[in-house]
Design a protein around this motif. Structure first.
Motif, PDB file in Angstrom:
ATOM      1  N   UNK A 171      52.503  16.563  82.830  1.00  0.00           N
ATOM      2  CA  UNK A 171      51.559  16.477  83.727  1.00  0.00           C
ATOM      3  C   UNK A 171      50.791  15.043  83.499  1.00  0.00           C
TER       4      UNK A 171
ATOM      5  N   UNK B  95      47.974  25.825  69.931  1.00  0.00           N
ATOM      6  CA  UNK B  95      48.282  27.174  70.189  1.00  0.00           C
ATOM      7  C   UNK B  95      49.725  27.026  70.331  1.00  0.00           C
TER       8      UNK B  95
ATOM      9  N   UNK C 185      45.162  19.227  85.234  1.00  0.00           N
ATOM     10  CA  UNK C 185      46.373  19.676  84.964  1.00  0.00           C
ATOM     11  C   UNK C 185      46.763  19.333  83.729  1.00  0.00           C
ATOM     12  N   UNK C 186      46.457  18.477  82.887  1.00  0.00           N
ATOM     13  CA  UNK C 186      46.785  18.133  81.589  1.00  0.00           C
ATOM     14  C   UNK C 186      45.683  18.791  80.602  1.00  0.00           C
TER      15      UNK C 186
ATOM     16  N   UNK D 161      45.055  25.998  77.464  1.00  0.00           N
ATOM     17  CA  UNK D 161      45.936  27.124  77.736  1.00  0.00           C
ATOM     18  C   UNK D 161      46.377  27.467  79.293  1.00  0.00           C
TER      19      UNK D 161
ATOM     20  N   UNK E 188      46.369  25.024  81.544  1.00  0.00           N
ATOM     21  CA  UNK E 188      47.227  24.002  81.974  1.00  0.00           C
ATOM     22  C   UNK E 188      48.587  24.221  81.677  1.00  0.00           C
ATOM     23  N   UNK E 189      48.771  24.744  80.188  1.00  0.00           N
ATOM     24  CA  UNK E 189      49.938  24.913  79.518  1.00  0.00           C
ATOM     25  C   UNK E 189      50.641  26.154  80.313  1.00  0.00           C
TER      26      UNK E 189
ATOM     27  N   UNK F  35      50.152  27.196  83.716  1.00  0.00           N
ATOM     28  CA  UNK F  35      50.387  26.912  84.943  1.00  0.00           C
ATOM     29  C   UNK F  35      51.610  25.964  84.997  1.00  0.00           C
ATOM     30  N   UNK F  36      51.542  25.016  84.087  1.00  0.00           N
ATOM     31  CA  UNK F  36      52.595  24.145  84.172  1.00  0.00           C
ATOM     32  C   UNK F  36      54.039  25.080  83.771  1.00  0.00           C
ATOM     33  N   UNK F  37      54.031  25.819  83.149  1.00  0.00           N
ATOM     34  CA  UNK F  37      55.240  26.733  82.751  1.00  0.00           C
ATOM     35  C   UNK F  37      55.674  27.491  83.827  1.00  0.00           C
TER      36      UNK F  37
ATOM     37  N   UNK G 287      54.945  27.130  87.042  1.00  0.00           N
ATOM     38  CA  UNK G 287      55.529  26.151  87.967  1.00  0.00           C
ATOM     39  C   UNK G 287      56.958  25.868  87.832  1.00  0.00           C
ATOM     40  N   UNK G 288      57.025  25.598  86.282  1.00  0.00           N
ATOM     41  CA  UNK G 288      58.440  25.290  86.158  1.00  0.00           C
ATOM     42  C   UNK G 288      59.536  26.710  86.203  1.00  0.00           C
TER      43      UNK G 288
ATOM     44  N   UNK H 103      62.708  26.645  88.433  1.00  0.00           N
ATOM     45  CA  UNK H 103      63.776  26.804  88.029  1.00  0.00           C
ATOM     46  C   UNK H 103      64.787  28.020  88.211  1.00  0.00           C
TER      47      UNK H 103
END
Lengths: 182, 123
Positions: A30, A73, B30-31, B51, B53-54, B56-58, B60-61, B65
């Motif tokens: 990001x 985490x 987003x970061x 958490x 951001x992590x 949502x990015x996963x 979206x991936x 995918x």
């Protein structure tokens, strides 16, 4: 085999995995808006994943962690059940060594897995020598340092060498473990 | 134009107070850095932001995918309630925590409204 690539922000964890992976890596980059933005444009917020068929019967699964401690985490999730891990440290950014040391402590409290240290950016002026890095990371006196290798995360051979060292180190560790339990 | 943080904080506060069974909300980058939040006191804003951001990015991936298309929202359903993550424009992620009593349809609609308000405030 499950391997983790960790270390502070901008040392080249994602690059490391991208360079060696046979599959298109799963990344979670990001746009960086914190102080990271001074080092690079994008930052990993969850994990990177890559895969490498190391020998015909051994596949390496490479997991990269985020660098910033607000994502600890994710460190915690990724370090569980890992076989071995490599901590990348940028040799020319000594102000990050303390952060690297904190990451090392964090990992070691949660995982007994063997580790090696990968020194990146060794070609930069002001890059530290590995002996001094070991001391800065707290390996003094009776605490013997893990193997330290130089890594150029953009160079396939260099990354491969680091992985060979890591896997070899893991195997030595395993056989020593067997030796003590017998 | 500078982002009006107070206005955003106001929208969040208002949302949490008025929407039924909503216990907390946060708007993060987003970061994973906090922009504004109204969270239960036991929760740490920094941690919640990272958490969100992590996750949502996963999510979206996974969407791209596994060919699920653009992700509308991520939904975590626990025995104590819900956590809903929605992307709020390019520069923000919206997290809502609701109790298990919340009616899902109403919750989604309320989130949708809050997001259009937040997007305006983000400019």
């Amino acid at each position: 085999m499950r391997l983790v690539v960790t270390g502070p922000v901008g040392v080249g964890k994602t690059t490391f995995i991208r360079t060696i992976s046979e599959i298109e890596i799963v990344d979670t980059d990001r746009r960086a808006t914190d102080e990271t933005a001074q080092v690079k444009e994008k930052t990993t917020v969850a994990l990177d994943f890559g895969r490498l068929q190391f020998t015909p019967d051994m596949a390496l699964h490479l997991y990269g962690t985020p660098g910033q401690s607000r994502f600890d985490f994710m460190w915690d999730i990724l370090i569980r059940d890992v076989h071995a891990y490599i901590v990348l440290v940028a040799a020319h950014r000594p102000h990050e060594f303390r952060h690297a040391r904190r990451m090392l402590t964090f990992m070691q409290q949660r995982s007994p897995a063997p580790l090696i240290i990968g020194m990146t950016h060794v070609d930069m002026p002001n890059a530290w020598e590995s002996e001094n890095l070991a001391i800065a990371l707290g390996y003094v006196g009776k605490r013997t340092a893990p193997p330290i290798v130089n890594v150029n995360a953009t160079d396939r051979d260099s990354v491969a060498n680091a992985l060979i060292t890591l896997v070899t180190h893991f195997m030595t560790f395993q056989s020593n473990l067997m030796g003590t339990t017998l | 134009m500078a982002i009006n943080v107070e206005k955003i904080a106001g929208i969040l506060q208002n949302f949490v107070n008025s929407a039924s069974d909503v216990q907390g909300a946060a708007l993060v980058t987003p970061d994973g850095l906090p922009l504004a939040s109204t969270l239960p006191s036991a929760m740490d804003e920094e941690r919640v932001s990272a958490m969100s951001a992590a996750m949502l990015s996963l999510g979206e991936r996974i969407g791209s995918e596994l060919a699920r298309g653009t992700i509308e929202r991520l939904f975590v359903e626990g025995q104590q309630g819900y956590g809903v993550l929605t992307s709020c424009g390019e520069d923000a992620v919206f997290l809502v925590l609701a109790s298990q009593r919340a009616k899902q349809g109403v919750l989604m609609l309320e989130i949708k409204r809050a997001i259009s308000e937040l997007k305006l405030a983000l400019g």
